[in-house]
Design a protein around this motif. Structure first.
Motif, PDB file in Angstrom:
ATOM      1  N   LEU A  69      50.967  26.643  56.375  1.00  0.00           N
ATOM      2  CA  LEU A  69      51.726  25.360  55.366  1.00  0.00           C
ATOM      3  C   LEU A  69      52.422  24.771  56.351  1.00  0.00           C
ATOM      4  O   LEU A  69      53.337  25.163  57.061  1.00  0.00           O
ATOM      5  N   SER A  70      52.203  23.487  56.433  1.00  0.00           N
ATOM      6  CA  SER A  70      53.229  22.243  56.700  1.00  0.00           C
ATOM      7  C   SER A  70      54.300  22.096  55.574  1.00  0.00           C
ATOM      8  O   SER A  70      53.950  21.710  54.077  1.00  0.00           O
ATOM      9  N   LEU A  71      55.748  22.593  55.640  1.00  0.00           N
ATOM     10  CA  LEU A  71      56.358  22.087  54.678  1.00  0.00           C
ATOM     11  C   LEU A  71      57.400  20.476  55.504  1.00  0.00           C
ATOM     12  O   LEU A  71      57.554  20.721  56.378  1.00  0.00           O
ATOM     13  N   ARG A  72      57.702  20.214  53.916  1.00  0.00           N
ATOM     14  CA  ARG A  72      57.965  18.870  54.334  1.00  0.00           C
ATOM     15  C   ARG A  72      59.174  19.230  53.899  1.00  0.00           C
ATOM     16  O   ARG A  72      59.574  18.332  52.074  1.00  0.00           O
ATOM     17  N   ALA A  73      61.022  18.526  54.357  1.00  0.00           N
ATOM     18  CA  ALA A  73      61.847  18.835  53.038  1.00  0.00           C
ATOM     19  C   ALA A  73      62.150  17.635  52.922  1.00  0.00           C
ATOM     20  O   ALA A  73      62.787  16.534  54.146  1.00  0.00           O
ATOM     21  N   TYR A  74      62.693  16.694  51.274  1.00  0.00           N
ATOM     22  CA  TYR A  74      62.872  15.237  51.609  1.00  0.00           C
ATOM     23  C   TYR A  74      64.577  15.213  50.234  1.00  0.00           C
ATOM     24  O   TYR A  74      64.397  16.426  49.588  1.00  0.00           O
ATOM     25  N   ASP A  75      65.563  14.537  51.040  1.00  0.00           N
ATOM     26  CA  ASP A  75      66.286  14.103  50.009  1.00  0.00           C
ATOM     27  C   ASP A  75      66.182  13.306  48.960  1.00  0.00           C
ATOM     28  O   ASP A  75      64.392  12.966  48.450  1.00  0.00           O
ATOM     29  N   ALA A  76      66.761  13.233  48.041  1.00  0.00           N
ATOM     30  CA  ALA A  76      66.874  12.567  46.698  1.00  0.00           C
ATOM     31  C   ALA A  76      66.071  11.029  46.489  1.00  0.00           C
ATOM     32  O   ALA A  76      65.485  10.709  45.196  1.00  0.00           O
ATOM     33  N   SER A  77      66.335  10.220  48.079  1.00  0.00           N
ATOM     34  CA  SER A  77      65.890   9.387  47.543  1.00  0.00           C
ATOM     35  C   SER A  77      64.542   9.232  48.796  1.00  0.00           C
ATOM     36  O   SER A  77      63.684   8.088  48.901  1.00  0.00           O
ATOM     37  N   ALA A  78      63.675  10.559  48.502  1.00  0.00           N
ATOM     38  CA  ALA A  78      62.470  10.883  49.210  1.00  0.00           C
ATOM     39  C   ALA A  78      62.188  10.191  50.668  1.00  0.00           C
ATOM     40  O   ALA A  78      60.999  10.047  51.630  1.00  0.00           O
TER      41      ALA A  78
ATOM     42  N   VAL B 144      56.953  31.625  55.537  1.00  0.00           N
ATOM     43  CA  VAL B 144      57.096  30.269  54.443  1.00  0.00           C
ATOM     44  C   VAL B 144      58.322  30.460  53.826  1.00  0.00           C
ATOM     45  O   VAL B 144      59.260  29.323  53.736  1.00  0.00           O
ATOM     46  N   VAL B 145      58.510  31.606  53.072  1.00  0.00           N
ATOM     47  CA  VAL B 145      59.908  31.974  51.997  1.00  0.00           C
ATOM     48  C   VAL B 145      61.105  31.587  53.067  1.00  0.00           C
ATOM     49  O   VAL B 145      62.360  30.679  52.021  1.00  0.00           O
ATOM     50  N   ARG B 146      61.164  31.824  54.652  1.00  0.00           N
ATOM     51  CA  ARG B 146      62.755  31.379  54.959  1.00  0.00           C
ATOM     52  C   ARG B 146      62.659  30.595  55.152  1.00  0.00           C
ATOM     53  O   ARG B 146      64.068  29.819  55.465  1.00  0.00           O
TER      54      ARG B 146
END
Length: 65
Positions: free
Chosen positions: A10-19, A32-34
């Motif tokens: 998986l590619s996981l991408r973290a975003y802030d509230a402004s996307a 992935v869980v870590r």
């Protein structure tokens, strides 16, 4: 972790509230869980999008509880 995500790269991408993207990584299996836990340790992360890394297709949105 849903079965369809458990054993996939998986590619996981973290975003802030402004996307705006805050962080991103590729992981598989238990890592992935870590990674999700690490991203949510950052208070600026509002949600994480998971994509199937090989094809790039959207898989799921992970939101704070």
């Amino acid at each position: 972790m849903p079965p369809m995500l458990r054993d996939r790269l998986l590619s996981l991408r973290a975003y802030d509230a402004s996307a705006f993207i805050v962080d991103a990584e590729v992981a598989e299996g238990g890592e992935v869980v870590r990674l999700i836990e690490r991203f949510f340790a950052d208070p600026t992360v509002a949600h994480i999008d998971a994509h199937f890394a090989r094809r790039g297709c959207f898989a799921a949105r992970i939101e704070r509880a």
